[in-house]
Design a protein around this motif. Structure first.
Motif, PDB file in Angstrom:
ATOM      1  N   THR A  48      11.805 -25.415  21.670  1.00 11.84           N
ATOM      2  CA  THR A  48      10.755 -25.231  20.662  1.00 11.84           C
ATOM      3  C   THR A  48      11.375 -25.128  19.279  1.00 11.84           C
TER       4      THR A  48
ATOM      5  N   THR B 169       8.426 -22.461  14.080  1.00  8.98           N
ATOM      6  CA  THR B 169       8.347 -22.341  15.540  1.00  8.98           C
ATOM      7  C   THR B 169       6.941 -21.938  15.972  1.00  8.98           C
ATOM      8  N   ARG B 170       6.323 -21.087  15.191  1.00  6.95           N
ATOM      9  CA  ARG B 170       4.966 -20.635  15.518  1.00  6.95           C
ATOM     10  C   ARG B 170       3.973 -21.798  15.478  1.00  6.95           C
TER      11      ARG B 170
ATOM     12  N   GLU C 190       4.400 -23.908  18.569  1.00  2.49           N
ATOM     13  CA  GLU C 190       3.780 -23.238  19.715  1.00  2.49           C
ATOM     14  C   GLU C 190       2.267 -23.368  19.671  1.00  2.49           C
ATOM     15  N   THR C 191       1.691 -23.300  18.473  1.00  2.00           N
ATOM     16  CA  THR C 191       0.241 -23.477  18.337  1.00  2.00           C
ATOM     17  C   THR C 191      -0.166 -24.883  18.749  1.00  2.00           C
TER      18      THR C 191
ATOM     19  N   LEU D 257       1.421 -26.866  20.845  1.00  2.00           N
ATOM     20  CA  LEU D 257       1.560 -26.980  22.297  1.00  2.00           C
ATOM     21  C   LEU D 257       0.384 -26.325  23.016  1.00  2.00           C
ATOM     22  N   HIS D 258      -0.047 -25.198  22.484  1.00  2.31           N
ATOM     23  CA  HIS D 258      -1.212 -24.529  23.069  1.00  2.31           C
ATOM     24  C   HIS D 258      -2.454 -25.403  22.946  1.00  2.31           C
TER      25      HIS D 258
ATOM     26  N   ARG E  35       5.123 -26.107  30.052  1.00  3.43           N
ATOM     27  CA  ARG E  35       5.979 -27.059  29.348  1.00  3.43           C
ATOM     28  C   ARG E  35       6.394 -28.216  30.257  1.00  3.43           C
TER      29      ARG E  35
END
Length: 854
Positions: A794, A805-806, A809-810, A812-813, A824
């Motif tokens: 990530t 990185t946040r 992650e958002t 990917l969510h 993943r």
């Protein structure tokens, strides 16, 4: 991959992968193949990856100068006037230069001076060098070449571009698509060599080699050569001695010939010199000993215009005594072999016209006119030559005269798009040849079936003299049944017929194979089409080649064998013997070929094929795919969904139930819901004797109504009929319905299964475009997804995309939420399968389906 790498990206990646694994690479290829450009691109890629690179280049003019290549690369520094570096000094300087893991990139390594070769090989003995070297093919291999001195290594050949890659390169230069037949000719005449492709695309418009018509770039039929191209070809023949120059010129005139024949024209030692120089190739894709010809074939065009006068005399003397012609059309060559055999085919066709014209001139008659008519059409002869043949051929009260009139009528109706003129020919024939009414009325009904509607079967009774009439009427009766989906009735009728005339016999075979495909025995239909296509390639009827090729492409695509179907389509579209024809089967092959290219994730090539379908003289035909209007309409706009549904109704009104059902599936996949024409097509399909049409009709009806249980049953019916491509397409539609019902996890499972079970299709990411569009990832989400299969963390993803990185992650969510796929590992899997993005792809309904078989 950088934009600059273009069609060479695959080879750049292959070479850098080998270097990354610690292997040196020897890049081998002829002049004009992109060797120097590949070396530069590889060096750039390696430097981008953080590796130090030392560039060295050989040059034939420097070969007698000690250490010339190394000195030119900046090794050893300046030397006092008149002084030379010693071997020890240059070796030490080189040793210092290649410290710290430096990769040597050495272009034209085959012409390095021997001192530089010695220094490099000496360093390699002391500590292994890592190098990328390029050279021409060396036959036999020289003992003192650097290519033998650096190991472990692998050899990589420069790419021979395929037709889609040639199109990509041409389009980037020309700014517009190239007509498919012209594209194939460019591929063949250049042998797929990048430098020559670029030369034609760059110089062609200015030299009259390429002309733009109706938005398409085309090669004029008269020639593909211009003197302005000489400077692109001369480097290929540079260095030939006089004997080799004479021999190459002779081989240019005679064209590719069998090996034993080549040895009669050219002394063995001189022929060996041409092979060693890389200018002669031996293809074993023909019978016997294969053929020998110049490669790339454009060298032959150059030498005919600029070559040796003595070589021309050698060729003329040989042709005066040796006129053997061979046919290699049944074989499936690629690359250099395909280029040679294509050139041979062109020569054969020209010879056929000459011989047929001579016989007709000596004795004008229907018997001598028909072979000439066929040959003229095969070579795209001007219209006035065929009209002269029609005007000057006397008719007698014989079967051959009626059959000739039927062929003139076919030419006017199909190739000129003038059905009224065709009917006038047949009407005049009925007045002059009433004893052959069955032939003429059968021909009229067959033309109406191909271009207007399903006609009633003529009631005329064939006379005892009119044997062809019986065969033609039998064809019309069978095609009427298959158009209605009456497969078993058609089979029974066809089994009782044994036509003898080549064209009725060929259409009989086509209809028999089509009955197998519609009847659920797709593999049998494919095998039959292939067998008859090979037989047709040995004859002189482009129409038969096209119909059997069309059936092969249709059957293979229905069976999901997309790679094979694409290869058959390309071979046919690039064949010299059919390039002049623009009939309905040709339209069908273009349509299906474009559909396949889109399913494979090659949208640019698909658009190239589809963009020329609008040039068809007859816009509508009876079988699937033979609907030019929805592919490339003159307005340039795709028809609306309402217009597409109306076209389904028009096909059904004309009696073309088979074609109408295929088109109904197309309309439903583009979003048609409850519609009277779709419902009618489904109802008619259910009444047919065709498992394939029954399954397709059920697919269309259940998808339109949102009936997931009924759609599952339709998928089983399609699977039993061997229609894997429609099983996959129906599964994608099922997944979309599941998504609309809110069951995203079930939809993802359906797509997983569809992807796994469609493995036989090979490249197929484009087929899943409707699902990708329905999921609707944002641009940034697509970027994240695209990088997942490479396995970055990530944090590294965030760095590559210049995000936090946040934020990654958002994204990917959000991807998980939209796809119904969590974790993943599972996201990575779908990112490399059914959710894989297509470069330059457009998944909107109006574009994804602009080529669907209809």
């Amino acid at each position: 991959m950088s934009d600059e790498e273009g069609v060479l990206a695959r080879v750049v990646h292959e070479i850098t992968d080998y270097v990354g694994a610690g292997l040196s690479v020897h890049l081998v290829g002829p002049r004009g193949s992109g060797r120097s450009e590949l070396c530069a691109l590889v060096a750039d890629r390696l430097e981008d990856d953080g590796l130090p690179v030392l560039h060295v280049g050989g040059h034939r003019a420097w070969q007698i100068e000690p250490f010339a290549a190394l000195t030119a690369a900046g090794i050893g520094g300046a030397t006092p006037a008149g002084a030379r570096r010693t071997i020890g000094e240059m070796t030490a300087a080189l040793n210092k230069q290649v410290e710290n893991g430096t990769v040597l990139v050495i272009d034209d390594a085959d012409v390095l001076d021997t001192y530089s070769v010695g220094a490099l090989r000496n360093i390699h003995r002391q500590r292994r060098l890592l190098a990328v070297t390029s050279s021409r093919h060396q036959h036999p291999v020289a003992e003192n070449t650097l290519m033998l001195g650096i190991a472990p290594s692998v050899q990589v050949r420069t790419p021979t571009l395929e037709v889609d890659e040639v199109h990509e390169e041409c389009r980037s230069i020309l700014g517009g698509p190239v007509e498919a037949g012209s594209l194939a000719r460019i591929t063949m005449v250049t042998g797929g060599l990048l430098g020559l492709v670029r030369a034609i695309a760059t110089i062609g418009p200015r030299a009259g080699v390429l002309e733009q018509l109706d938005g398409l770039w085309r090669l004029p039929r008269r020639t593909g050569w211009a003197p302005e191209l000489a400077s692109a070809v001369e480097p290929l023949v540079a260095g030939l001695d006089q004997e080799a120059w004479d021999a190459a010129t002779a081989l240019a005139v005679t064209g590719p010939v069998p090996l034993d024949e080549a040895e009669k024209i050219i002394e063995r030692r001189v022929l060996d010199a041409l092979f060693a120089h890389g200018l002669a190739r031996h293809s074993e894709d023909g019978p016997g000993s294969g053929v020998v010809g110049l490669y790339p074939p454009i060298i032959g065009d150059y030498l005919i215009a600029e070559g040796s006068a003595f070589g021309l005399v050698i060729a003329r003397n040989h042709l005066a005594t040796e006129q053997r012609l061979l046919d290699y059309a049944t074989h499936r060559p690629r690359g250099a072999d395909a280029a040679l055999l294509h050139q041979r085919s062109l020569r054969q066709m020209a010879d056929t016209v000459t011989r047929a014209r001579s016989r007709w001139t000596e004795m004008p008659s229907a018997e001598t006119a028909l072979p000439l008519l066929m040959a003229l059409r095969n070579t795209a002869a001007p219209r006035d030559q065929i009209e002269e043949l029609e005007r000057r051929t006397p008719l007698a009260d014989r079967q051959e005269s009626a059959w000739l009139l039927a062929w003139f009528a076919s030419w006017k109706a199909i190739e000129l798009g003038d059905l009224d003129a065709a009917k006038e020919v047949l009407d005049r024939g009925l007045e002059r040849l009433p004893g052959f009414a069955a032939t003429l009325e059968g021909a009229r009904a067959h033309l109406q079936f191909q271009t207007e509607y399903v006609p009633e079967l003529p009631t005329v009774e064939p006379s005892p003299r009119d044997e062809v009439g019986t065969e033609v009427l039998g064809v019309v009766a069978a095609e009427r049944l298959l158009a209605a989906g009456a497969v078993e009735q058609a089979r029974n009728l066809l089994e009782g017929q044994q036509p003898q005339k080549p064209y009725p016999a060929g259409v009989h075979a086509f209809l028999t194979g089509l009955a197998d495909v519609l009847g659920g025995d797709v593999d049998r239909g494919i095998d039959s089409a292939r067998d008859h296509l090979e037989a047709a390639n040995q004859g002189d009827s482009a129409e038969l080649i096209l119909i059997h090729s069309y059936l092969s492409v249709l059957g293979l695509s229905i069976a999901g064998r997309l790679t094979e179907a694409s290869q058959v389509a390309f071979r046919t579209l690039s064949s010299s013997s059919v390039a002049a024809h623009r009939d309905l089967a040709h339209t069908g092959i273009l349509t299906l070929g474009a559909e396949i290219a889109m399913a494979q994730g090659r949208p640019e090539y698909a658009r190239s094929l589809a963009s020329q379908i609008g040039g068809a003289k007859v816009p509508l035909g009876p079988w699937p795919g033979m609907v030019a209007g929805i592919m490339a309409p003159s307005s340039g706009q795709m028809p609306s969904l309402k217009e597409l549904c109306e076209l389904v109704g028009q096909r059904l009104d004309a009696g073309y139930i088979t074609g109408g059902v295929f088109l109904a599936v197309e309309a439903v996949e583009r979003g048609a819901n409850e519609n009277k024409h779709i419902a009618r097509a489904a109802a008619l399909a259910a009444e047919t004797e065709s498992p394939l049409l029954q399954g397709m009709g059920a697919y269309a009806a259940t998808t339109a109504s949102g009936d997931t249980d009924g759609l599952r049953e339709a998928i089983v019916t399609l699977a039993d009929a061997g229609a894997l491509v429609f099983v996959t397409r129906a599964a994608i539609s099922l997944a979309i319905l599941q998504r609309e019902a809110g069951d995203l996890a079930a939809a993802a499972e359906t797509l997983d299964m569809a992807w796994e079970r469609s493995e036989i299709s090979g490249s197929r990411a484009g087929m899943f475009g409707r699902a990708v569009t329905h999921i609707g990832l944002s641009g940034r989400e697509s970027e994240v997804l695209r990088l997942l299969p490479d396995g970055p963390t990530t944090a590294s993803l965030a760095a590559d995309l210049e995000m936090s990185t946040r934020t990654v992650e958002t994204h990917l969510h959000n991807i998980s939420r939209k796809t119904g796929v969590s974790g993943r590992e599972d996201l990575t899997r779908v990112a490399s399968t059914w959710l894989r993005p297509i470069p330059n792809g457009d998944y909107s309904a109006g574009v994804r389906h602009f080529t669907s078989g209809s």
